[in-house]
Enzyme design. Structure first.
Site, PDB file in Angstrom:
ATOM      1  N   ASP A 121       0.828  -1.211   0.000  1.00 42.29           N
ATOM      2  CA  ASP A 121       0.000   0.000   0.000  1.00 42.29           C
ATOM      3  C   ASP A 121       0.863   1.262   0.000  1.00 42.29           C
ATOM      4  OD1 ASP A 121      -2.399   1.356  -0.029  1.00 42.29           O
ATOM      5  OD2 ASP A 121      -2.643   1.324   2.145  1.00 42.29           O
ATOM      6  N   GLY A 122       0.309   2.344  -0.555  1.00 41.97           N
ATOM      7  CA  GLY A 122       0.961   3.649  -0.471  1.00 41.97           C
ATOM      8  C   GLY A 122       1.593   4.153  -1.760  1.00 41.97           C
ATOM      9  N   ASN A 123       1.337   3.477  -2.875  1.00 40.45           N
ATOM     10  CA  ASN A 123       1.913   3.932  -4.151  1.00 40.45           C
ATOM     11  C   ASN A 123       1.439   5.337  -4.507  1.00 40.45           C
ATOM     12  OD1 ASN A 123       2.984   1.411  -4.383  1.00 40.45           O
ATOM     13  ND2 ASN A 123       1.629   0.712  -6.024  1.00 40.45           N
ATOM     14  N   GLY A 124       0.146   5.576  -4.332  1.00 40.34           N
ATOM     15  CA  GLY A 124      -0.439   6.872  -4.706  1.00 40.34           C
ATOM     16  C   GLY A 124       0.145   7.994  -3.877  1.00 40.34           C
ATOM     17  N   HIS A 148       2.648   3.626  -8.902  1.00 36.77           N
ATOM     18  CA  HIS A 148       2.440   2.203  -9.217  1.00 36.77           C
ATOM     19  C   HIS A 148       3.639   1.651  -9.996  1.00 36.77           C
ATOM     20  CE1 HIS A 148      -1.488   2.502  -7.587  1.00 36.77           C
ATOM     21  NE2 HIS A 148      -2.023   3.184  -8.583  1.00 36.77           N
ATOM     22  N   TRP A 165     -11.584  -1.657  -8.491  1.00 43.40           N
ATOM     23  CA  TRP A 165     -12.246  -1.290  -9.755  1.00 43.40           C
ATOM     24  C   TRP A 165     -12.965   0.055  -9.618  1.00 43.40           C
ATOM     25  CZ3 TRP A 165     -10.882  -3.959 -13.869  1.00 43.40           C
ATOM     26  CH2 TRP A 165     -10.597  -5.326 -13.768  1.00 43.40           C
ATOM     27  N   LEU A 210      10.287 -20.899  -4.716  1.00 39.05           N
ATOM     28  CA  LEU A 210       9.345 -19.942  -4.116  1.00 39.05           C
ATOM     29  C   LEU A 210       8.044 -19.967  -4.907  1.00 39.05           C
ATOM     30  CD1 LEU A 210       8.796 -17.321  -2.303  1.00 39.05           C
ATOM     31  CD2 LEU A 210       9.577 -16.029  -4.288  1.00 39.05           C
ATOM     32  N   SER A 262      -8.339  -4.647   4.746  1.00 42.75           N
ATOM     33  CA  SER A 262      -8.870  -4.367   3.395  1.00 42.75           C
ATOM     34  C   SER A 262      -9.261  -5.633   2.618  1.00 42.75           C
ATOM     35  CB  SER A 262      -7.866  -3.516   2.601  1.00 42.75           C
ATOM     36  OG  SER A 262      -7.585  -2.303   3.266  1.00 42.75           O
TER      37      SER A 262
END
Ligand code: IPE
Ligand code: IPE
Ligand code: MG
Length: 244
Positions: free
Chosen positions: A16-19, A33, A65, A127, A192
């Site tokens: 989280d936190g790209n924006g 992003h 979306w 992995l 979330s």
């Protein structure tokens, strides 16, 4: 490198936190992003070095979306490109590619690339990299309940027989252990709609860093923090998870 021993078998991450990372730099959210993809590469590499067996990344929620159309379109384009660039990495061996979520509602071209990458990497063993795409934990659990109802209706299962393991086997994650460690970046204290069933006993680690700023050393810090935790699973004494 983190101390060896007691390495979590499965790490799940809410990226989280790209924006906000972009906005704080006067950039467009989508540039956040783009930068976030670099972090994905770095963390996969670190996970491999640590010999973590399962890494699950929350990349796109069903609720995402509802974002502005241009942002959603950009995320789909980025995903499409990532699936191509990832393929070369997968071909080098080691990483088995996997997805969870309602994949059939993604653009057709992306569905094809997902299938290709899964096929191409099915024999890799180091992995298991799982991307949660168009994912909703509530839908996953609802679908699982529906699947069990169908089994009852078809006479394959008695209602009285249904236990936790039946439900767990009807989830997308049926072939994975539950996450030992759940990481969320950007300081938000919420789940979330991610892996609600599977994280019942996961250790939770929240980093204040935005995802594009979350580096290898931050990941190692999370692992070291995990190693200090006492997991009790409801008992009075710590239980050491025995993986291998
Ligand atoms: C996470 O970053 C990436 C996705 C949800 C696709 P965000 O886009 O949620 O960034 P913030 O939380 O708005 O800063
Ligand atoms: C969670 O992040 C979803 C992903 C990381 C893909 P969000 O940014 O969508 O979650 P909220 O809106 O802060 O709860
Ligand atoms: Mg967010």
């Amino acid at each position: 490198m983190a101390a060896t021993g007691n390495i979590p078998q499965h790490v799940a991450i809410i990226m989280d936190g790209n924006g906000r990372w972009a906005q704080e730099r006067g950039l467009l959210r989508v540039q956040g992003h783009q930068q976030g993809v670099e972090t994905i590469r770095e963390i996969i590499q670190a996970a491999r070095e640590l010999k973590i067996r399962f890494l699950t990344l929350y990349a796109f929620s069903k609720e995402n979306w509802a974002r502005p159309r241009p942002e959603v379109d950009f995320l789909m384009k980025l995903l499409s490109q990532y699936l191509d660039s990832e393929l070369q990495e997968l071909e080098k061996g080691g990483v088995k590619f996997n997805v969870i979520g309602r994949i059939d509602q993604l653009p057709k071209e992306i569905q094809e690339k997902i299938k290709r990458n899964i096929k191409q990497s099915e024999h890799n063993r180091d992995l298991v990299l799982t991307l949660a795409l168009n994912y909703s934990s509530r839908i996953e659990i609802t679908d699982a309940a529906r699947c069990l109802c169908e089994s009852v209706k078809a006479g394959r299962l008695e209602v009285s027989e249904i236990d936790e393991s039946h439900l767990a086997k009807a989830l997308y994650t049926r072939d994975m252990p539950d996450p030992d460690l759940l990481i969320r970046t950007s300081g938000e204290l919420r789940i979330s709609n991610f892996l609600l069933w599977q994280i019942s006993y996961s250790e939770i680690y929240v980093s204040e860093k935005y995802w594009p700023d979350f580096k290898r050393e931050d990941f190692l810090k999370a692992i070291q923090e995990y190693q200090k935790r006492e997991r009790r699973f409801g008992r009075t004494e710590a239980i050491q998870a025995d993986h291998d």
